[in-house]
Design a protein around this motif. Structure first.
Motif, PDB file in Angstrom:
ATOM      1  N   GLN A 176       1.753   7.513  -6.454  1.00 32.74           N
ATOM      2  CA  GLN A 176       0.840   8.594  -6.847  1.00 32.74           C
ATOM      3  C   GLN A 176       1.408   9.955  -6.492  1.00 32.74           C
ATOM      4  O   GLN A 176       0.784  10.974  -6.762  1.00 32.74           O
ATOM      5  CB  GLN A 176      -0.507   8.457  -6.119  1.00 32.74           C
ATOM      6  N   GLY A 177       2.545   9.973  -5.837  1.00 32.90           N
ATOM      7  CA  GLY A 177       3.161  11.237  -5.465  1.00 32.90           C
ATOM      8  C   GLY A 177       2.832  11.702  -4.064  1.00 32.90           C
ATOM      9  O   GLY A 177       3.144  12.828  -3.682  1.00 32.90           O
ATOM     10  N   HIS A 178       2.205  10.844  -3.270  1.00 37.17           N
ATOM     11  CA  HIS A 178       1.866  11.204  -1.895  1.00 37.17           C
ATOM     12  C   HIS A 178       2.941  10.707  -0.941  1.00 37.17           C
ATOM     13  O   HIS A 178       3.671   9.768  -1.236  1.00 37.17           O
ATOM     14  CB  HIS A 178       0.519  10.595  -1.493  1.00 37.17           C
ATOM     15  N   GLN A 179       2.999  11.321   0.206  1.00 41.00           N
ATOM     16  CA  GLN A 179       3.880  10.858   1.271  1.00 41.00           C
ATOM     17  C   GLN A 179       3.074   9.893   2.132  1.00 41.00           C
ATOM     18  O   GLN A 179       1.860  10.048   2.281  1.00 41.00           O
ATOM     19  CB  GLN A 179       4.346  12.043   2.110  1.00 41.00           C
ATOM     20  N   THR A 180       3.740   8.891   2.700  1.00 45.18           N
ATOM     21  CA  THR A 180       3.042   7.955   3.577  1.00 45.18           C
ATOM     22  C   THR A 180       3.718   7.888   4.938  1.00 45.18           C
ATOM     23  O   THR A 180       4.920   8.088   5.077  1.00 45.18           O
ATOM     24  CB  THR A 180       3.000   6.532   2.982  1.00 45.18           C
ATOM     25  N   LEU A 181       2.899   7.626   5.921  1.00 43.96           N
ATOM     26  CA  LEU A 181       3.332   7.248   7.262  1.00 43.96           C
ATOM     27  C   LEU A 181       2.679   5.896   7.493  1.00 43.96           C
ATOM     28  O   LEU A 181       1.605   5.632   6.942  1.00 43.96           O
ATOM     29  CB  LEU A 181       2.836   8.249   8.302  1.00 43.96           C
ATOM     30  N   SER A 182       3.287   5.054   8.295  1.00 46.92           N
ATOM     31  CA  SER A 182       2.656   3.760   8.508  1.00 46.92           C
ATOM     32  C   SER A 182       2.727   3.343   9.958  1.00 46.92           C
ATOM     33  O   SER A 182       3.624   3.737  10.700  1.00 46.92           O
ATOM     34  CB  SER A 182       3.276   2.693   7.610  1.00 46.92           C
ATOM     35  N   ALA A 183       1.721   2.538  10.323  1.00 38.95           N
ATOM     36  CA  ALA A 183       1.619   2.016  11.678  1.00 38.95           C
ATOM     37  C   ALA A 183       1.088   0.593  11.594  1.00 38.95           C
ATOM     38  O   ALA A 183       0.234   0.293  10.760  1.00 38.95           O
ATOM     39  CB  ALA A 183       0.684   2.888  12.513  1.00 38.95           C
ATOM     40  N   GLY A 184       1.597  -0.251  12.487  1.00 41.69           N
ATOM     41  CA  GLY A 184       1.156  -1.636  12.517  1.00 41.69           C
ATOM     42  C   GLY A 184       0.052  -1.902  13.519  1.00 41.69           C
ATOM     43  O   GLY A 184      -0.502  -2.985  13.552  1.00 41.69           O
ATOM     44  N   ASP A 185      -0.276  -0.874  14.332  1.00 42.08           N
ATOM     45  CA  ASP A 185      -1.345  -1.053  15.312  1.00 42.08           C
ATOM     46  C   ASP A 185      -1.939   0.305  15.703  1.00 42.08           C
ATOM     47  O   ASP A 185      -1.444   1.358  15.301  1.00 42.08           O
ATOM     48  CB  ASP A 185      -0.848  -1.817  16.542  1.00 42.08           C
ATOM     49  N   VAL A 186      -2.985   0.253  16.500  1.00 44.10           N
ATOM     50  CA  VAL A 186      -3.715   1.458  16.904  1.00 44.10           C
ATOM     51  C   VAL A 186      -2.841   2.402  17.720  1.00 44.10           C
ATOM     52  O   VAL A 186      -2.847   3.614  17.492  1.00 44.10           O
ATOM     53  CB  VAL A 186      -4.994   1.070  17.684  1.00 44.10           C
ATOM     54  N   ASP A 187      -2.080   1.862  18.667  1.00 45.30           N
ATOM     55  CA  ASP A 187      -1.253   2.726  19.521  1.00 45.30           C
ATOM     56  C   ASP A 187      -0.230   3.512  18.707  1.00 45.30           C
ATOM     57  O   ASP A 187      -0.032   4.715  18.932  1.00 45.30           O
ATOM     58  CB  ASP A 187      -0.539   1.901  20.595  1.00 45.30           C
ATOM     59  N   GLU A 188       0.413   2.836  17.778  1.00 47.18           N
ATOM     60  CA  GLU A 188       1.399   3.502  16.920  1.00 47.18           C
ATOM     61  C   GLU A 188       0.724   4.583  16.070  1.00 47.18           C
ATOM     62  O   GLU A 188       1.252   5.688  15.909  1.00 47.18           O
ATOM     63  CB  GLU A 188       2.058   2.443  16.031  1.00 47.18           C
ATOM     64  N   ALA A 189      -0.451   4.279  15.561  1.00 44.97           N
ATOM     65  CA  ALA A 189      -1.191   5.248  14.747  1.00 44.97           C
ATOM     66  C   ALA A 189      -1.596   6.465  15.570  1.00 44.97           C
ATOM     67  O   ALA A 189      -1.452   7.613  15.117  1.00 44.97           O
ATOM     68  CB  ALA A 189      -2.430   4.593  14.133  1.00 44.97           C
ATOM     69  N   ALA A 225       0.841  -1.207   0.000  1.00 44.51           N
ATOM     70  CA  ALA A 225       0.000   0.000   0.000  1.00 44.51           C
ATOM     71  C   ALA A 225       0.874   1.255   0.000  1.00 44.51           C
ATOM     72  O   ALA A 225       0.591   2.221  -0.723  1.00 44.51           O
ATOM     73  CB  ALA A 225      -0.937  -0.005   1.207  1.00 44.51           C
ATOM     74  N   GLU A 226       1.941   1.243   0.796  1.00 43.05           N
ATOM     75  CA  GLU A 226       2.856   2.390   0.828  1.00 43.05           C
ATOM     76  C   GLU A 226       3.442   2.658  -0.556  1.00 43.05           C
ATOM     77  O   GLU A 226       3.465   3.802  -1.011  1.00 43.05           O
ATOM     78  CB  GLU A 226       4.000   2.141   1.808  1.00 43.05           C
ATOM     79  N   MET A 227       3.926   1.615  -1.217  1.00 39.49           N
ATOM     80  CA  MET A 227       4.527   1.786  -2.541  1.00 39.49           C
ATOM     81  C   MET A 227       3.504   2.317  -3.548  1.00 39.49           C
ATOM     82  O   MET A 227       3.816   3.199  -4.354  1.00 39.49           O
ATOM     83  CB  MET A 227       5.118   0.455  -3.038  1.00 39.49           C
ATOM     84  N   THR A 228       2.300   1.789  -3.494  1.00 37.35           N
ATOM     85  CA  THR A 228       1.257   2.223  -4.429  1.00 37.35           C
ATOM     86  C   THR A 228       0.906   3.687  -4.204  1.00 37.35           C
ATOM     87  O   THR A 228       0.821   4.473  -5.161  1.00 37.35           O
ATOM     88  CB  THR A 228      -0.002   1.344  -4.261  1.00 37.35           C
ATOM     89  N   ILE A 229       0.724   4.079  -2.967  1.00 36.10           N
ATOM     90  CA  ILE A 229       0.337   5.461  -2.650  1.00 36.10           C
ATOM     91  C   ILE A 229       1.485   6.425  -2.944  1.00 36.10           C
ATOM     92  O   ILE A 229       1.274   7.512  -3.477  1.00 36.10           O
ATOM     93  CB  ILE A 229      -0.163   5.552  -1.195  1.00 36.10           C
ATOM     94  N   ARG A 230       2.704   6.025  -2.620  1.00 37.42           N
ATOM     95  CA  ARG A 230       3.859   6.866  -2.951  1.00 37.42           C
ATOM     96  C   ARG A 230       4.001   7.027  -4.464  1.00 37.42           C
ATOM     97  O   ARG A 230       4.444   8.068  -4.940  1.00 37.42           O
ATOM     98  CB  ARG A 230       5.138   6.272  -2.377  1.00 37.42           C
TER      99      ARG A 230
END
Length: 121
Positions: free
Chosen positions: A24-37, A17-22
């Motif tokens: 498109q020219g967008h920046q991504t942040l990612s989290a593996g769980d609710v607390d990290e998000a 998902a990160e690669m696909t969204i990037r």
């Protein structure tokens, strides 16, 4: 350029998902769980949209709860939910207002289209 926070507990799915969204020219942040998000959402970091799995291993329906907390922290945040399970009407009743939904499995094109529609809303 928009910043999209991706919350997905399956690392491979999150990376794709990160690669696909990037792509498109967008920046991504990612989290593996609710607390990290939530930590990212509480930071001063720009975040324009939240793309979250509904079912997270650490918290069933965690994506729905996360989105509600995210909207409290950032009222203008756009939300795109995803899941590989059937999205029942009962589940959809837990969605934040004006959220979008993308069922799994999705293609890169479907994700790109959904992000484009989400950000245009």
């Amino acid at each position: 350029m928009s910043v999209i926070l991706i919350v997905e507990d399956e690392m491979i799915v999150r990376l794709v998902a990160e690669m696909t969204i990037r792509g498109q020219g967008h920046q991504t942040l990612s989290a593996g769980d609710v607390d990290e998000a939530l930590s990212l959402l509480r930071s001063p970091q720009q975040i324009d949209a939240l793309f979250t799995d509904i079912y997270l291993k650490t918290l069933p329906l965690g994506g729905c709860a996360l989105a509600h907390q995210a909207i409290e922290l950032r009222p203008d945040l756009r939300v795109l939910y995803t899941t590989g399970n059937a999205a029942t009407d009962q589940m959809k009743s837990l969605f934040v207002e004006s959220a979008h939904f993308l069922p799994k499995p999705y293609s890169d094109d479907q994700l790109r289209d959904s992000i484009q529609v989400l950000l245009a809303a």
